[in-house]
Design an enzyme around this catalytic site. Structure first.
Site, mmCIF file in Angstrom:
data_model
loop_
_atom_site.group_PDB
_atom_site.id
_atom_site.type_symbol
_atom_site.label_atom_id
_atom_site.label_comp_id
_atom_site.label_asym_id
_atom_site.label_seq_id
_atom_site.Cartn_x
_atom_site.Cartn_y
_atom_site.Cartn_z
ATOM 1 N N LYS A 115 2.039 19.567 44.337
ATOM 2 C CA LYS A 115 1.353 20.721 43.710
ATOM 3 C C LYS A 115 -0.086 20.791 44.217
ATOM 4 O O LYS A 115 -0.571 21.856 44.585
ATOM 5 C CB LYS A 115 1.339 20.555 42.200
ATOM 6 C CG LYS A 115 0.397 21.488 41.456
ATOM 7 C CD LYS A 115 0.443 21.350 39.963
ATOM 8 C CE LYS A 115 -0.471 20.307 39.425
ATOM 9 N NZ LYS A 115 -1.893 20.664 39.360
ATOM 10 N N ASN A 116 -0.762 19.632 44.284
ATOM 11 C CA ASN A 116 -2.191 19.637 44.597
ATOM 12 C C ASN A 116 -2.490 19.724 46.085
ATOM 13 O O ASN A 116 -3.650 19.762 46.490
ATOM 14 C CB ASN A 116 -2.876 18.439 43.943
ATOM 15 C CG ASN A 116 -2.871 18.571 42.430
ATOM 16 O OD1 ASN A 116 -2.554 19.645 41.902
ATOM 17 N ND2 ASN A 116 -3.179 17.502 41.738
ATOM 18 N N CYS A 124 -10.497 22.724 30.416
ATOM 19 C CA CYS A 124 -9.170 22.622 29.811
ATOM 20 C C CYS A 124 -9.219 21.355 28.947
ATOM 21 O O CYS A 124 -10.276 20.827 28.685
ATOM 22 C CB CYS A 124 -8.096 22.534 30.880
ATOM 23 S SG CYS A 124 -8.331 21.142 31.947
ATOM 24 N N ARG A 167 -14.731 20.583 33.233
ATOM 25 C CA ARG A 167 -14.344 21.002 34.591
ATOM 26 C C ARG A 167 -15.396 21.932 35.232
ATOM 27 O O ARG A 167 -15.112 23.068 35.592
ATOM 28 C CB ARG A 167 -12.968 21.670 34.594
ATOM 29 C CG ARG A 167 -11.872 20.971 33.832
ATOM 30 C CD ARG A 167 -11.308 19.721 34.487
ATOM 31 N NE ARG A 167 -10.662 19.890 35.762
ATOM 32 C CZ ARG A 167 -9.379 20.154 35.936
ATOM 33 N NH1 ARG A 167 -8.626 20.383 34.904
ATOM 34 N NH2 ARG A 167 -8.855 20.238 37.122
ATOM 35 N N ASP A 212 -4.480 11.217 37.432
ATOM 36 C CA ASP A 212 -3.290 12.005 37.067
ATOM 37 C C ASP A 212 -2.096 11.148 36.670
ATOM 38 O O ASP A 212 -1.081 11.688 36.234
ATOM 39 C CB ASP A 212 -2.883 12.941 38.216
ATOM 40 C CG ASP A 212 -3.903 14.021 38.422
ATOM 41 O OD1 ASP A 212 -3.849 14.704 39.461
ATOM 42 O OD2 ASP A 212 -4.776 14.180 37.559
ATOM 43 N N ARG A 272 4.115 23.408 34.580
ATOM 44 C CA ARG A 272 3.093 23.782 35.564
ATOM 45 C C ARG A 272 3.179 22.891 36.796
ATOM 46 O O ARG A 272 2.875 23.311 37.901
ATOM 47 C CB ARG A 272 1.688 23.658 34.950
ATOM 48 C CG ARG A 272 1.375 24.687 33.894
ATOM 49 C CD ARG A 272 -0.082 24.660 33.559
ATOM 50 N NE ARG A 272 -0.857 24.654 34.789
ATOM 51 C CZ ARG A 272 -2.138 24.272 34.846
ATOM 52 N NH1 ARG A 272 -2.747 23.863 33.760
ATOM 53 N NH2 ARG A 272 -2.806 24.297 35.980
HETATM 54 C C1 EPZ Z 1 -8.131 17.983 41.273
HETATM 55 O O1 EPZ Z 1 -8.862 18.641 40.251
HETATM 56 C C2 EPZ Z 1 -6.678 18.017 40.828
HETATM 57 N N1 EPZ Z 1 -6.210 19.402 40.722
HETATM 58 C C3 EPZ Z 1 -6.548 17.311 39.474
HETATM 59 O O2 EPZ Z 1 -5.154 17.296 39.135
HETATM 60 C C4 EPZ Z 1 -7.027 15.865 39.630
HETATM 61 O O3 EPZ Z 1 -6.992 15.229 38.377
HETATM 62 C C5 EPZ Z 1 -8.470 15.858 40.165
HETATM 63 O O4 EPZ Z 1 -8.536 16.608 41.398
HETATM 64 C C6 EPZ Z 1 -8.977 14.447 40.428
HETATM 65 O O5 EPZ Z 1 -8.122 13.808 41.348
HETATM 66 C C7 EPZ Z 1 -5.856 20.046 41.853
HETATM 67 O O6 EPZ Z 1 -5.939 19.507 42.955
HETATM 68 C C8 EPZ Z 1 -5.314 21.435 41.695
HETATM 69 P P1 EPZ Z 1 -12.520 17.085 40.803
HETATM 70 P P2 EPZ Z 1 -10.435 19.011 40.499
HETATM 71 O O7 EPZ Z 1 -13.298 18.253 41.266
HETATM 72 O O8 EPZ Z 1 -10.605 19.457 41.906
HETATM 73 C C9 EPZ Z 1 -16.386 16.724 38.141
HETATM 74 C C10 EPZ Z 1 -3.255 17.657 37.783
HETATM 75 O O9 EPZ Z 1 -2.836 17.194 36.716
HETATM 76 N N2 EPZ Z 1 -16.853 17.896 38.875
HETATM 77 O O10 EPZ Z 1 -12.270 15.938 41.745
HETATM 78 O O11 EPZ Z 1 -10.854 19.915 39.422
HETATM 79 C C11 EPZ Z 1 -15.252 17.080 37.167
HETATM 80 O O12 EPZ Z 1 -15.790 17.557 35.945
HETATM 81 C C12 EPZ Z 1 -4.733 17.993 37.940
HETATM 82 O O13 EPZ Z 1 -2.528 17.896 38.802
HETATM 83 C C13 EPZ Z 1 -18.168 18.326 38.672
HETATM 84 O O14 EPZ Z 1 -18.924 17.749 37.890
HETATM 85 O O15 EPZ Z 1 -11.081 17.577 40.283
HETATM 86 C C14 EPZ Z 1 -14.509 15.794 36.992
HETATM 87 O O16 EPZ Z 1 -15.163 15.008 36.005
HETATM 88 C C15 EPZ Z 1 -5.541 17.617 36.695
HETATM 89 N N3 EPZ Z 1 -18.600 19.431 39.342
HETATM 90 C C16 EPZ Z 1 -14.672 15.117 38.364
HETATM 91 O O17 EPZ Z 1 -15.740 15.795 39.042
HETATM 92 C C17 EPZ Z 1 -17.805 20.113 40.217
HETATM 93 O O18 EPZ Z 1 -18.271 21.113 40.823
HETATM 94 C C18 EPZ Z 1 -13.418 15.214 39.222
HETATM 95 O O19 EPZ Z 1 -13.157 16.571 39.433
HETATM 96 C C19 EPZ Z 1 -16.475 19.662 40.406
HETATM 97 C C20 EPZ Z 1 -16.018 18.553 39.723
#
Ligand code: EPZ
Length: 419
Positions: A22-23, A118, A123, A306, A398
């Site tokens: 998915k990701n 969420c 996020r 995850d 999802r």
């Molecule tokens: C991706 O989300 C995945 N989703 C998530 O999978 C996964 O948990 C996550 O990466 C971490 O591996 C998809 O790929 C569609 P991040 P993403 O940006 O990109 C902070 C699932 O169940 N952050 O690496 O949103 C954020 O708040 C989902 O498949 C900022 O502060 O994850 C978090 O604490 C859930 N500012 C941390 O970084 C930003 O601009 C990690 O977020 C962006 C992120």
């Protein structure tokens, strides 16, 4: 509304074939917007999951032609015309933010609404914005709507404060058509980032370094089209491995890249699970569960957040006390209350969950709060004595393609019920 009804206590056996990630699929679908070809882009090994249908609707709302059949997506963006994504579609899925970079790159403008948080945390997307602005985008936010414009994007050096997966992907996609070179430091190293690089390069981009903390992108004039097969879903694979371990079963997952699960296999072995590794499969042989001192979720190649809820279900039944530290998301323990309804013994202290292993879990009615928490509740239900009813299972659909069909194939007693 729909629920899963599970009769626990059954052993699983046999093997499950794992479909595409998915990701990986979501950023790659967004990246198809970057193509200047009037030919169709074919994506293979695509899972039939809700998030794919949402991204398909979003691309169609922008003017793309998108068909899905037999786990293949055919996308043609020659008639792409709009740069606005409706609030309704944005609210359906956070990953719509992946379209900011590609639309900005291709059309010089993009209008989205704030994807919002969420149940696993706020996020934020500040790192996405900082990178886009560094490449010359002008971003305006007013009452929840975000408009970004950039007559021409210029390559630059970007230092990510955190190795954000989404920000790395969004900025990689933005840089491929920017003028000159872009270097992204402290980039995320997930396998899905490598998949996106390989897809973009198959379309004529020049991206190097995915899988390391430094990405180097040389902008090109335009991108063509390609046929591409996405990587298998390491999180679905890990979920099914833990299903085997929690039910004390001998079961295999196939069609995977075992190296993507190194941290997960190591932690499961530490918890007393015997696992065999082959070229494209992993086999849980037997399990004698005992606590692990600490499990800390980390960016790849650390233990993936995850699979934190699924691992918590396993440790709830391990002898002794385990600690899980969720270092990636601020609020990813909503499943603890639901596990305790199944008579687990878990307390949360800030970013740490303290799990005191119990001998048995007992079936009850529980609610899904998010995708992976829902999957973890299924695992707990498979192990619990008696019947477990899991509500709000739309979250699970999802990211898992009819999970109940997969689990029934290996002997689980699980039914989908409509209300
Ligand atoms: C991706 O989300 C995945 N989703 C998530 O999978 C996964 O948990 C996550 O990466 C971490 O591996 C998809 O790929 C569609 P991040 P993403 O940006 O990109 C902070 C699932 O169940 N952050 O690496 O949103 C954020 O708040 C989902 O498949 C900022 O502060 O994850 C978090 O604490 C859930 N500012 C941390 O970084 C930003 O601009 C990690 O977020 C962006 C992120």
């Amino acid at each position: 509304m729909e629920s899963f009804v599970i009769n626990g206590g059954n052993k699983l056996q046999g093997s499950l074939y794992i479909k595409g990630a998915k990701n990986s699929m979501l950023p790659i679908m967004a990246a198809s917007v970057l193509s200047s070809s009037d030919k169709t882009i074919d994506l293979h090994n695509i899972p039939d999951i809700h998030d794919m249908h949402v991204m398909k609707k979003i691309l169609q709302s922008l003017g793309a032609e998108v068909q899905f059949q037999n786990n293949t997506l055919r996308i043609n963006v020659k008639n792409l015309k709009s740069y606005t994504i409706s609030d309704e579609l944005m609210r359906e899925m956070r990953s719509s933010i992946f379209l900011m970079g590609p639309l900005l790159s291709k059309l010089g403008k993009v209008r989205v609404t704030y994807p919002g948080g969420c149940s696993i945390g706020p996020r934020p997307i500040d790192l996405h914005f900082k990178g886009l602005e560094a490449m010359g985008a002008v971003i305006r936010e007013e009452n929840g709507s975000i408009t970004a414009s950039a007559p021409r994007l210029t390559g630059t050096e970007i230092h990510l404060d955190y190795p954000s997966v989404g920000a790395t992907e969004n900025l990689m996609m933005t840089a491929v058509l920017a003028r000159g070179k872009t270097v992204i430091y402290n980039a995320a190293k997930e396998p899905e980032i490598v998949d996106l690089q390989n897809f973009l390069n198959a379309m004529g981009a020049r991206v190097r370094g995915a899988g390391t903390e430094t990405l180097r992108i040389t902008g090109v004039k335009e991108l063509g089209h390609c046929s591409y097969r996405i990587i298998p879903d390491r999180i679905v694979a890990g979920t099914y491995l833990i299903a085997a371990a929690i039910t004390g079963s001998n079961m295999q997952v196939k069609g995977i890249i075992p190296a993507h699960l190194d941290a997960v296999v190591a932690k499961m072995r530490e918890a007393g699970v015997t696992i065999k590794v082959a070229d494209d499969s992993l086999e849980v042989v037997e399990s004698d569960l005992h606590a692990v001192e600490t499990l800390r979720t980390l960016p790849y190649p650390g233990f993936p957040t995850d699979l934190q809820p699924q691992m918590m279900a396993l440790l709830a039944l391990a002898k002794g006390n385990s600690n899980i530290i969720e270092s990636v998301f601020e609020a990813r323990f909503k499943h603890v209350d639901e596990f305790n309804r199944l008579r687990a013994n878990i307390v949360v202290d800030g970013r740490t969950a303290i799990i005191r292993g119990v001998d048995k879990l007992y079936g009850a009615e529980v609610h899904t709060t998010d995708l992976r928490a829902g999957a973890a509740l299924i695992l707990a239900g498979l192990a619990a004595e008696g019947t477990t009813v899991i509500r709000n299972i739309q979250h699970i659909d999802r990211g898992y393609e009819r999970i109940e069909d997969d689990l029934k194939k290996v002997g689980a007693k699980i039914e989908r019920k409509r209300h």
